[in-house]
Design a protein around this motif. Structure first.
Motif, PDB file in Angstrom:
ATOM      1  N   THR A 166       0.815  -1.217   0.000  1.00 45.50           N
ATOM      2  CA  THR A 166       0.000   0.000   0.000  1.00 45.50           C
ATOM      3  C   THR A 166       0.850   1.269   0.000  1.00 45.50           C
ATOM      4  N   LEU A 169      -0.450   4.145  -2.041  1.00 44.88           N
ATOM      5  CA  LEU A 169      -1.796   4.632  -1.739  1.00 44.88           C
ATOM      6  C   LEU A 169      -1.740   5.721  -0.663  1.00 44.88           C
ATOM      7  N   THR A 176      -9.950   2.560   0.606  1.00 47.40           N
ATOM      8  CA  THR A 176      -8.896   2.949  -0.337  1.00 47.40           C
ATOM      9  C   THR A 176      -8.449   1.764  -1.175  1.00 47.40           C
ATOM     10  N   ARG A 177      -8.317   0.592  -0.542  1.00 48.69           N
ATOM     11  CA  ARG A 177      -7.917  -0.603  -1.287  1.00 48.69           C
ATOM     12  C   ARG A 177      -8.986  -0.976  -2.312  1.00 48.69           C
ATOM     13  N   ALA A 180      -8.674   1.382  -5.229  1.00 41.64           N
ATOM     14  CA  ALA A 180      -7.512   1.054  -6.048  1.00 41.64           C
ATOM     15  C   ALA A 180      -7.774  -0.189  -6.890  1.00 41.64           C
ATOM     16  N   LYS A 183      -9.995   0.796  -9.847  1.00 36.18           N
ATOM     17  CA  LYS A 183      -9.219   1.525 -10.842  1.00 36.18           C
ATOM     18  C   LYS A 183      -8.311   0.589 -11.632  1.00 36.18           C
ATOM     19  N   SER A 280      -0.579  -3.217  -9.385  1.00 39.85           N
ATOM     20  CA  SER A 280      -1.848  -2.965 -10.072  1.00 39.85           C
ATOM     21  C   SER A 280      -2.423  -4.251 -10.656  1.00 39.85           C
ATOM     22  N   ARG A 283      -3.953  -6.175  -7.787  1.00 35.79           N
ATOM     23  CA  ARG A 283      -5.206  -5.538  -7.354  1.00 35.79           C
ATOM     24  C   ARG A 283      -6.359  -5.876  -8.282  1.00 35.79           C
TER      25      ARG A 283
END
Length: 406
Positions: A166, A169, A176-177, A180, A183, A280, A283
């Protein structure tokens, strides 16, 4: 420390820093240049170029280089020689026979112990090391089979930088996770209802190791065979393979896999070349797969830091990275069972249970793979080898996950 690479081996950095922070003088001997030297310099750790190339060829140059390495170790007045990766281990042992120092080996991956020829050699040469720090319990067991007493083969995982997941971030919260993750999927053109599977690994070429029958040890071919079985009944699924060839031969093998499995005509498979930052991609994923034929702890602890559960093979230390609450273990080199595990994960994805596994995987990684703790344990072991302090405790995962039954 002696390390054979100037690019990999980044796990040595927290270990070197832990020793330095405990008041010891630390020098890393490795090939000049490369990412490792740069990162060590950033951490304030001194490096010295190795006079040995770490190629064991039957030539006079090899003997000359080993002699030069011996002279370097003597000039540095080394008390404990801490060596990483098997070529460095052989060089450290051979170059320093008879010198008044203690040798400590750290075994990051167990692949060399799965070679019959190496096991024959190690049955004798392990005695030159005062302690062998085994990166997995599996490695410790393999050395135990060679006659190494338990007190001389502690299992200590190299661990991970927990903050890495993180660090990019603004804060580490569930909201928030989730933002992300959304996105990352959008950036990759993935919809929320697609089941996304990821494998993060370089593609290594087949090796002439009897244990692997001249196979590439990361198991890309096993996953691709399983994917063809699984994908036919799950049109919403996407497989992301992240990592190019480890070298020219590895890239040739990757291209051979692309041709063999018809990936150019399969829109469900995306092969992303080597990425400097894989966060990314993790995620965007729902599930990580590590189908290796040989492995240490591999990618699963890293994937878990980003809430991604894993399917792993039963090779090496991989079963130590999951339990029944956060992943699955399947027999190595078994595409049928891997496809079945993918189907189990897909069912949980649809019911929402897979995300819960991801949360538990993250908790497990935080509990067992913190490199701040493991680096201190390794520093204690090095001190013990030097005659300082008592015998340290292990820092390794508890019981391993159970293999999925047919």
């Amino acid at each position: 420390m002696i390390v054979k690479t100037n690019y990999g081996g980044l796990w040595t950095i927290p270990q070197a820093c832990a020793l330095r922070d405990r008041g010891h003088v630390v020098v890393v001997i490795c090939p000049p240049g490369g990412r490792l030297n740069a990162r060590l310099a950033e951490a304030g750790i001194r490096t010295v170029a190795s006079p040995f190339s770490f190629r064991f060829r039957p030539t006079p140059a090899t003997l000359v280089q080993l002699w030069q390495l011996r002279r370097l170790v003597r000039r540095l007045r080394v008390q404990v020689l801490y060596h990483h990766l098997y070529a460095a281990t052989l060089a450290a042992r051979l170059a320093t026979v008879g010198l008044p120092l203690a040798r400590v080996q750290f075994v990051a991956g167990p692949a060399f112990l799965e070679s019959r020829a190496v096991r024959v050699v190690e049955r004798v040469l392990w005695r030159l090391d005062r302690v062998i720090i085994c990166g997995t319990r599996y490695t410790s067991r393999r050395y135990g089979e060679l006659g190494v007493p338990a007190s001389r083969r502690p299992a200590v995982t190299s661990g991970l930088n927990l903050a890495w997941a993180t660090a990019d971030l603004p804060d580490d919260t569930a909201a928030t996770r989730a933002e992300a993750r959304a996105k990352a999927r959008a950036d990759l053109g993935l919809t929320p209802d697609q089941f996304v599977v990821i494998m993060v690994a370089y593609v290594y070429p087949p090796r002439k190791l009897a244990a692997h029958r001249n196979r590439a040890f990361k198991g890309h071919d096993v996953l691709l065979a399983a994917w063809q079985k699984f994908r036919s009944g799950h049109p919403d699924a996407v497989l992301m393979l992240v990592g190019g060839g480890s070298d020219e031969a590895g890239e040739e093998h990757r291209q051979d896999l692309v041709r063999r499995f018809g990936l150019a005509d399969d829109p469900s498979v995306r092969w992303i070349d080597t990425a400097d930052d894989v966060r990314s991609y993790y995620r965007a994923a729902d599930l990580s797969v590590s189908p290796s034929l040989s492995e240490g702890h591999g990618a699963p602890p890293e994937a878990a830091l980003l809430d991604v559960p894993s399917i792993v093979s039963d090779a090496g230390g991989l079963p130590e990275t999951v339990d029944e609450t956060c992943g699955w273990v399947v027999p190595r080199d078994d595409a049928v069972m891997l496809a079945r595990a993918l189907a189990h994960a897909h069912t949980e994805f649809r019911s929402g249970g897979l995300a819960e596994r991801g949360v538990r995987a993250r908790e497990r990684s935080w509990q067992h793979f913190d490199n701040r703790i493991s680096a201190v344990r390794m520093a204690e072991i090095v001190e013990y080898a030097a005659g300082i302090g008592g015998s340290p405790q292990e820092y390794a995962p508890p019981a391993t996950g159970k293999v999925l039954a047919r």
